[in-house]
Design an enzyme around this catalytic site. Structure first.
Site, PDB file in Angstrom:
ATOM      1  CD  GLU A   1      11.073  -5.278  22.240  1.00 19.88           C
ATOM      2  OE1 GLU A   1      10.645  -5.152  23.379  1.00 19.88           O
ATOM      3  OE2 GLU A   1      12.229  -5.669  21.996  1.00 19.88           O
TER       4      GLU A   1
ATOM      5  N   GLY B   1       9.616  -8.998   4.701  1.00 22.61           N
ATOM      6  CA  GLY B   1       8.198  -9.095   5.029  1.00 22.61           C
ATOM      7  C   GLY B   1       8.066  -9.032   6.535  1.00 22.61           C
TER       8      GLY B   1
ATOM      9  CE  LYS C   1      -3.069 -14.082  21.795  1.00 19.60           C
ATOM     10  NZ  LYS C   1      -2.554 -12.750  21.498  1.00 19.60           N
TER      11      LYS C   1
ATOM     12  CE  LYS D   1       9.824  -0.924  16.265  1.00 24.57           C
ATOM     13  NZ  LYS D   1      10.381  -2.213  16.559  1.00 24.57           N
TER      14      LYS D   1
ATOM     15  CG  LEU E   1      11.348  -8.366  20.488  1.00 28.50           C
ATOM     16  CD1 LEU E   1      10.634  -9.310  19.542  1.00 28.50           C
ATOM     17  CD2 LEU E   1      11.001  -8.727  21.922  1.00 28.50           C
TER      18      LEU E   1
ATOM     19  CB  CYS F   1       8.176  -5.163  12.241  1.00 34.08           C
ATOM     20  SG  CYS F   1       7.631  -6.150  13.630  1.00 34.08           S
TER      21      CYS F   1
ATOM     22  NE  ARG G   1       1.827 -11.038  12.774  1.00 32.39           N
ATOM     23  CZ  ARG G   1       2.082 -10.472  13.946  1.00 32.39           C
ATOM     24  NH1 ARG G   1       1.368  -9.446  14.345  1.00 32.39           N
ATOM     25  NH2 ARG G   1       3.053 -10.920  14.710  1.00 32.39           N
TER      26      ARG G   1
ATOM     27  CE  LYS H   1       3.475  -2.518  12.810  1.00 32.00           C
ATOM     28  NZ  LYS H   1       3.280  -2.125  14.186  1.00 32.00           N
TER      29      LYS H   1
END
Ligand code: UGA
Length: 465
Positions: free
Chosen positions: A169, A290, A50, A237, A171, A293, A361, A296
């Site tokens: 976060e 889906g 990466k 969050k 975003l 985020c 995902r 989960k």
């Protein structure tokens, strides 16, 4: 960048040297945006491939504006696998590694743990003038800030060498740069006034919107800054994602009712969304939510609550409604094809969990593909960016790079992701190459029902009368 807050007794200089650990979606965008705002940023990732790719300028995520802003500040961003010198040189360190969900709803914190212990080890061997501000950007269960402090100490860090802050976060993939530079709010949680002050300075250009905008016209407004305790920041969050997911499940439940009474869920969503207490966003009915985020975080919030004996029936129902939407799409195909899918060719249009991203995902499309294949269907999946990747994930899925090759000879099609390429489908051409009954299950209400019917398709949207 930044300035001294009025009435502040001690001058806080905006931190310039920032580390971001984890160069995934959140980490890479955070690193790029902070560099764009003037910080010297080093992004650290343990994966050498990466890092090598990023050094060569190869961005492996599909995110609008990311390349432009990185190009605008290339000299201020570095990529490395070597954590130690970065910890030593930084004033603020963001932890932005993945926290994937486990089957039981709990969160796999091994990434955060590895980083915190590693940072702790470096801090343990270094004398620092000022404590390192360690910022939790990864979504960690409530109590995660204290957990990171403990790991830093266990790694060897002395009490005064760090301060932990939570900075959740918000975003969205596909809008990550804009959501970072023009957020609805910035949330900071922590116990150390000194660390919170440093973070206020870091975020000053965003809060005051005092930077050259990479887009026109730029949204003009001050961004609210919420400074609170660690547990509240961490809960914000989870509550935000759970609320949005529940909102979608709510409109999906209403869409079922609309079908019963002949109402149009789009009209209903517009009618309720104009009430500012409700708001019009996230009221698009279809095959549901889906991604990496919502599923989960809803599961993790439930697991946290249930672990302490608190049931969360509303969230359990939101999950159930969501899964039922996917099954409903399969059910419609099965019943239109006479009750069996054995040997039938079905086209799946769109495979990523939403348009504008390559991310598969938690994609509803992949679950629908797997369910169709399990019942014996031959599924041809089109996606403008992730068809091949999807085929590697779902055995038996045939990858297609244009929608018409997926539709060729199919008796039924399911729109699973509302990519522009799918919205712009030539419906007459689609009908001409499909076979009877030419069922089109529009799982995103992305196409015009009248046009589809006029083209000869058997159109089936969600909650559209
Ligand atoms: C979500 C949140 O929106 C972000 O605020 C948050 O930062 C992020 O999770 C995260 O926790 O990291 P994201 O997963 O990128 O962002 O995607 P969304 O745009 O929220 O969409 C989630 C899912 O809901 C998608 O599958 C989308 O198709 C679906 N959706 C969205 C609907 O079915 N209907 C809608 O009206 C809106």
């Amino acid at each position: 960048m930044g300035r001294m807050p009025e009435g502040s007794e001690r001058e806080v200089v905006a931190p310039r040297r920032v580390a971001v650990v984890g160069a995934g979606h959140v980490g890479l965008v955070t690193a790029a945006c902070l560099a764009y705002l003037g910080c010297e940023v080093t992004a650290v990732d343990s994966d050498p491939r990466k890092v090598e790719a990023l050094r060569r300028g190869n961005l492996y995520i599909h995110e609008p504006h990311l390349r432009d802003i990185l190009d605008a500040c290339r000299e201020r961003v570095r990529f490395t696998t070597d954590l130690e010198p970065v910890v030593l040189a930084s004033e603020v360190l963001f932890v932005a590694v993945g926290t994937p969900g486990r089957a039981d709803g709990s969160v796999d914190l091994s990434g955060v743990e590895g980083v915190a212990r590693g940072v702790g080890r470096v801090l343990g061997g270094a004398g620092r003038e000022r404590p390192l501000v360690v910022v939790n950007k990864s979504t960690v269960p409530v109590g995660g800030g204290d957990y990171v402090s403990r790991l830093l100490r266990e790694g060897g860090a002395g009490e005064g060498s760090f301060r932990v802050v939570s900075n959740p976060e918000f975003l969205r993939e596909g809008r990550a740069v804009l959501d970072t530079l023009f957020p609805d709010r910035v949330v900071l949680g922590g116990e150390s006034e000194e660390a919170l002050e440093i973070m206020r300075e870091l975020y000053c250009p965003i809060v005051e919107q005092s930077f050259p905008s990479p887009i026109e016209p730029r949204p003009k407004r001050e961004v609210p800054l919420i400074v609170t305790d660690l547990a509240s920041a961490e809960t914000i969050k989870y509550a935000a994602n759970a609320f949005l997911a529940t909102k979608i499940s709510f409109i999906n439940e209403i869409s079922r009712f609309c079908e019963l009474v002949g109402a149009d869920v789009g009209e209903v969503a517009r009618g309720i969304g104009l009430d500012h207490r409700i708001g019009g966003a996230f009221l698009e009915a279809g095959i549901g939510w889906g991604g990496s985020c919502f599923p989960k975080d809803v599961a993790a919030l439930r697991a946290m609550a249930e672990g302490q004996g608190l049931g969360m029936p509303l969230l359990a129902a939101a999950e159930e409604v969501n899964l039922a939407q996917r099954r409903e799409a399969v059910c419609r195909v099965r019943s239109a094809l006479g009750g069996s899918l054995e040997g039938e060719r079905v086209a799946l249009l769109g495979l990523s969990f939403k348009p504008g991203t390559e991310d598969l995902r938690g994609s509803p499309a992949l679950e629908i593909a797997a369910l169709l294949i399990m019942e014996g269907a031959r599924v041809a999946g089109y996606d403008p960016v992730s068809a091949k990747k999807a085929a590697r994930r779902v055995p038996g899925l045939e990858p297609c790079h244009d929608p018409y090759s997926a539709l060729e000879d199919a008796r039924a099609a399911v729109v699973a992701t509302a990519w522009e390429e799918v919205r712009a489908l030539d419906l007459v051409r689609a009908a001409a190459i499909m076979r009877e009954p030419r069922l089109l299950v529009d799982g995103r209400n992305a196409l015009d029902p009248e046009e589809a019917r006029a083209a000869g398709l058997l159109y089936s949207g969600f909650g559209r009368g």
